[in-house]
Design an enzyme around this catalytic site. Structure first.
Site, PDB file in Angstrom:
ATOM      1  N   ASP A  75      -0.493   4.490   0.992  1.00 60.95           N
ATOM      2  CA  ASP A  75      -0.671   5.438   1.842  1.00 60.95           C
ATOM      3  C   ASP A  75      -0.120   5.199   3.115  1.00 60.95           C
ATOM      4  O   ASP A  75       0.553   4.130   3.408  1.00 60.95           O
ATOM      5  CB  ASP A  75      -2.079   5.426   2.237  1.00 60.95           C
ATOM      6  CG  ASP A  75      -2.737   4.178   3.148  1.00 60.95           C
ATOM      7  OD1 ASP A  75      -1.981   2.974   2.567  1.00 60.95           O
ATOM      8  OD2 ASP A  75      -3.267   4.269   4.113  1.00 60.95           O
ATOM      9  N   GLU A 122      -4.791   1.603   3.119  1.00 62.85           N
ATOM     10  CA  GLU A 122      -4.635   0.312   4.014  1.00 62.85           C
ATOM     11  C   GLU A 122      -4.633   0.830   5.391  1.00 62.85           C
ATOM     12  O   GLU A 122      -5.204   0.270   6.382  1.00 62.85           O
ATOM     13  CB  GLU A 122      -3.496  -0.238   3.575  1.00 62.85           C
ATOM     14  CG  GLU A 122      -3.310  -1.562   4.384  1.00 62.85           C
ATOM     15  CD  GLU A 122      -2.459  -1.487   5.527  1.00 62.85           C
ATOM     16  OE1 GLU A 122      -2.354  -2.790   6.320  1.00 62.85           O
ATOM     17  OE2 GLU A 122      -2.026  -0.520   5.766  1.00 62.85           O
ATOM     18  N   GLU A 123      -4.140   1.946   5.705  1.00 64.46           N
ATOM     19  CA  GLU A 123      -3.718   2.492   7.156  1.00 64.46           C
ATOM     20  C   GLU A 123      -5.222   2.894   7.800  1.00 64.46           C
ATOM     21  O   GLU A 123      -4.888   3.081   9.154  1.00 64.46           O
ATOM     22  CB  GLU A 123      -2.784   3.690   7.088  1.00 64.46           C
ATOM     23  CG  GLU A 123      -1.403   3.237   6.524  1.00 64.46           C
ATOM     24  CD  GLU A 123      -0.803   2.522   7.859  1.00 64.46           C
ATOM     25  OE1 GLU A 123      -1.297   2.092   8.556  1.00 64.46           O
ATOM     26  OE2 GLU A 123       0.533   2.012   7.372  1.00 64.46           O
ATOM     27  N   HIS A 151       4.646   4.222  12.064  1.00 62.98           N
ATOM     28  CA  HIS A 151       3.789   5.213  12.450  1.00 62.98           C
ATOM     29  C   HIS A 151       4.241   6.356  13.360  1.00 62.98           C
ATOM     30  O   HIS A 151       3.321   6.838  14.236  1.00 62.98           O
ATOM     31  CB  HIS A 151       2.500   4.647  13.182  1.00 62.98           C
ATOM     32  CG  HIS A 151       1.841   3.754  12.290  1.00 62.98           C
ATOM     33  ND1 HIS A 151       0.254   3.124  12.591  1.00 62.98           N
ATOM     34  CD2 HIS A 151       2.108   3.098  11.072  1.00 62.98           C
ATOM     35  CE1 HIS A 151       0.142   2.187  11.662  1.00 62.98           C
ATOM     36  NE2 HIS A 151       1.017   2.147  10.744  1.00 62.98           N
ATOM     37  N   ASP A 161       4.575  -6.237   3.812  1.00 60.51           N
ATOM     38  CA  ASP A 161       4.037  -5.056   4.780  1.00 60.51           C
ATOM     39  C   ASP A 161       4.463  -5.593   6.122  1.00 60.51           C
ATOM     40  O   ASP A 161       3.739  -4.957   7.036  1.00 60.51           O
ATOM     41  CB  ASP A 161       2.583  -4.945   4.630  1.00 60.51           C
ATOM     42  CG  ASP A 161       1.910  -4.035   5.284  1.00 60.51           C
ATOM     43  OD1 ASP A 161       2.889  -2.833   5.297  1.00 60.51           O
ATOM     44  OD2 ASP A 161       0.676  -3.487   5.317  1.00 60.51           O
ATOM     45  N   ASP A 196       6.225   1.939   6.226  1.00 65.64           N
ATOM     46  CA  ASP A 196       5.103   1.295   6.111  1.00 65.64           C
ATOM     47  C   ASP A 196       4.091   2.109   4.886  1.00 65.64           C
ATOM     48  O   ASP A 196       3.598   3.072   5.550  1.00 65.64           O
ATOM     49  CB  ASP A 196       4.536   1.332   7.650  1.00 65.64           C
ATOM     50  CG  ASP A 196       3.521   0.600   7.813  1.00 65.64           C
ATOM     51  OD1 ASP A 196       2.931  -0.095   6.858  1.00 65.64           O
ATOM     52  OD2 ASP A 196       2.553   0.633   8.594  1.00 65.64           O
ATOM     53  N   HIS A 215       1.039  -1.193   0.077  1.00 70.36           N
ATOM     54  CA  HIS A 215       0.043  -0.001  -0.062  1.00 70.36           C
ATOM     55  C   HIS A 215       0.849   1.271  -0.003  1.00 70.36           C
ATOM     56  O   HIS A 215       1.921   1.294   0.747  1.00 70.36           O
ATOM     57  CB  HIS A 215      -1.103  -0.145   1.267  1.00 70.36           C
ATOM     58  CG  HIS A 215      -0.341   0.227   2.442  1.00 70.36           C
ATOM     59  ND1 HIS A 215       0.017   1.257   3.186  1.00 70.36           N
ATOM     60  CD2 HIS A 215       0.061  -0.922   3.465  1.00 70.36           C
ATOM     61  CE1 HIS A 215       0.413   0.924   4.341  1.00 70.36           C
ATOM     62  NE2 HIS A 215       0.480  -0.069   4.497  1.00 70.36           N
TER      63      HIS A 215
END
Length: 408
Positions: A80, A175-176, A379, A198, A141, A78
Site C-alpha cells: 500500500d 502498513e501506511e 509520502h 522498508d 515506499d 508492504h
C-alpha cells in the site's frame, strides 16, 4: 538492472493507496489489483507454496537447496501507499546519469527537486534516478522493497549454485495506516526471523523504532451571541488552542531528530460548540513515552478544572520499540551487517524515526529488523529512488540468504 527497473515501474503505476477511515482489510479494494498480480508473479518466477488470503496477505517459499538444517528466514514489504498524498496515475520519470543539478519535475507547475534543499541528491551524481512528475508520490515506499525481494528470489531460483536455507517472503496491505501486521499470520509464515525491506538510503539497518500512540482531543463548547457572552460562552476553538499552547513547542517533528520524541498535531477541525484535533505521540524511550501520554492527561485535567468538564481525551497505543525483542537475538542484525560489508556497503545503524511492520511483528514473535530499500522523501511529490540503490538492496538480500547458512 533493466528487469528490476521494469518490475518497479510496473508496480508504482498501480494505485494502492490505503484508507485509515475504512474498517476492511485491505482498507481499499484497489490494493487487490497489485496483490493478485504479485501472487501470480511469485508463481511465475518459481516460488513455491504461494498463497493469498482473504485479507490480501501474500506468502511464498523458496525451498532450501542444502542438506543441513538452518534457520528459516523471511523478507517482508508492504504494497500500500500512504493516504497523505495522491498515488493515482503515477507517472515516473527516469533521470539517467544525474548531473547533480535541479531536476524539473513539473515545468507547468514549477515543481523542482533541488539538491539545495534535498542535499542527499548529491550522493547520487552519475546514477539513474526515478522521480515523480510532481503531481503524485512515487510509491518507492514500499514498492521498491517488493521489487527487490522478487528480483532477489528470481535470481536465487535461477542460480542454484548459491546455497541457502528455506526462505519465506510476504507482502502486506495497510502498513501506511498502521495495520500492516494486524492480520499477519506469524505461525503460518513459519520463519525464525525476518527483515522488512522498508528503509531509505543505502546502508540503513535499523532495529530500534519509536514507541507510538495516537490521541484525539474533543472539546465541547457552548455558543452564545458574542455581544452577551460574558460568563456564558464556552468557545471550544479557544480551549483547543489553549491546550495546544501548553504542549512544549520545541518537541515537534520540525525541531527534533535522532532519538528525540515529539507531539505532532496532524488534523484539526472545529467551531465554537465542537472542536477536535488529532495528534501522534512518539518517543524511543518507553519511560519518556509514558510521560508524554501522562502530560496530555494532566493538561486535560487542568483545563477541565478551569473551564468545566468540556474536554474528552482518547489515547490509543499503536506500536512499541522493537529493540527489546531484537536485542536478545542480535545475531540477526549482525548477519545483515556482515552481508552489507561483504558487498562493500557501509552499514548505517540508527533508530527509525517512525515504525514498520517489523516493529509489530517483533512483538508478535517474529524478530524483524529493517533494511534499506533505497528511496528518499517518502509520502510526497519529491520522492525518488536511485536504481543503483535498489540493485544493492537485491545484493544484500541474496547475501543474507547465503550467510545464514554459514553464520548460524
Amino acid at each position: 538492472m533493466q528487469q528490476l527497473l521494469d518490475r518497479f515501474l510496473g508496480y508504482v503505476k498501480i494505485d494502492t493507496q490505503s484508507d485509515p477511515n475504512s474498517q476492511t482489510t485491505p482498507s481499499t479494494e484497489k490494493q487487490w489489483n497489485l496483490a493478485t498480480e504479485l501472487a501470480y508473479e511469485l508463481e511465475r518466477i518459481g516460488m513455491k507454496d504461494v498463497t493469498i488470503d482473504d485479507n490480501a496477505y501474500i506468502m511464498a517459499t523458496l525451498p532450501s537447496n542444502i542438506d543441513k538444517e538452518v534457520p528459516v528466514i523471511g523478507f517482508i514489504s508492504h504494497f500500500d501507499t500512504t493516504p497523505d498524498f495522491s498515488g493515482t496515475d503515477v507517472n515516473p520519470q527516469i533521470i539517467k546519469d544525474y548531473d547533480g543539478k535541479d531536476i524539473i519535475l513539473n515545468k507547468e507547475k514549477n515543481i523542482v527537486l533541488s539538491p539545495d534543499y534535498f542535499e542527499d541528491l548529491l550522493q547520487y551524481k552519475g546514477q539513474t534516478l526515478i522521480t515523480t512528475d510532481g503531481t503524485t508520490l512515487l510509491g518507492a515506499d514500499d514498492k521498491a522493497g517488493i521489487a527487490e525481494i522478487v528480483t532477489a528470489m528470481e535470481y536465487l531460483v535461477q542460480h542454484p549454485e548459491i546455497k541457502h536455507g528455506k526462505i519465506r517472503v510476504a507482502f502486506t496491505p495497510d502498513e501506511e495506516i498502521g495495520r500492516g501486521a494486524h492480520k499477519f499470520d506469524v505461525k503460518k509464515f513459519g520463519a525464525d526471523w525476518a527483515y522488512t525491506m522498508d528503509g531509505s538510503q543505502v546502508g540503513e539497518l535499523e532495529y530500534e523504532n519509536f514507541n507510538a500512540a495516537g490521541a484525539k482531543v474533543i472539546v465541547s463548547g457552548k455558543s452564545v451571541h458574542p455581544g452577551y457572552a460574558k460568563g456564558k460562552m464556552i468557545n471550544a476553538i479557544s480551549i483547543a488552542n489553549e491546550f495546544i499552547g501548553i504542549l512544549p513547542p520545541e518537541e515537534t517533528p520540525q525541531y527534533t531528530t535522532g532519538r528525540e520524541g515529539f507531539f505532532h498535531i496532524h488534523q484539526i477541525k472545529g467551531e465554537i460548540e465542537h472542536t477536535e484535533f488529532e495528534m501522534i505521540i512518539r518517543d524511543h524511550d518507553r519511560e519518556r513515552f509514558e510521560e508524554r501520554k501522562e502530560l496530555l492527561r494532566k493538561i486535560t485535567e487542568k483545563l477541565n478544572a478551569v473551564h468545566g468538564p468540556c474536554i474528552a481525551l482518547e489515547i490509543k497505543d499503536q506500536y512499541f520499540n522493537m529493540r527489546e525483542k531484537v536485542e536478545p537475538v542480535f545475531h540477526i542484525v549482525e548477519i545483515a551487517k556482515a552481508a552489507m560489508e561483504e558487498i562493500g556497503i557501509t552499514p548505517i545503524i540508527k533508530p527509525i524515526r517512525g515504525g514498520t511492520d517489523g516493529s509489530q511483528l517483533s512483538f508478535m514473535g517474529l524478530p524483524c529488523p529493517n533494511i534499506f530499500a533505497g528511496g528518499h522523501n517518502f509520502h510526497g511529490k519529491y520522492e525518488y529512488v536511485p536504481v543503483e540503490s535498489m540493485i544493492k538492496a537485491v545484493a544484500v538480500i541474496i547475501k543474507i540468504c547465503e550467510l545464514t547458512t554459514k553464520k548460524v
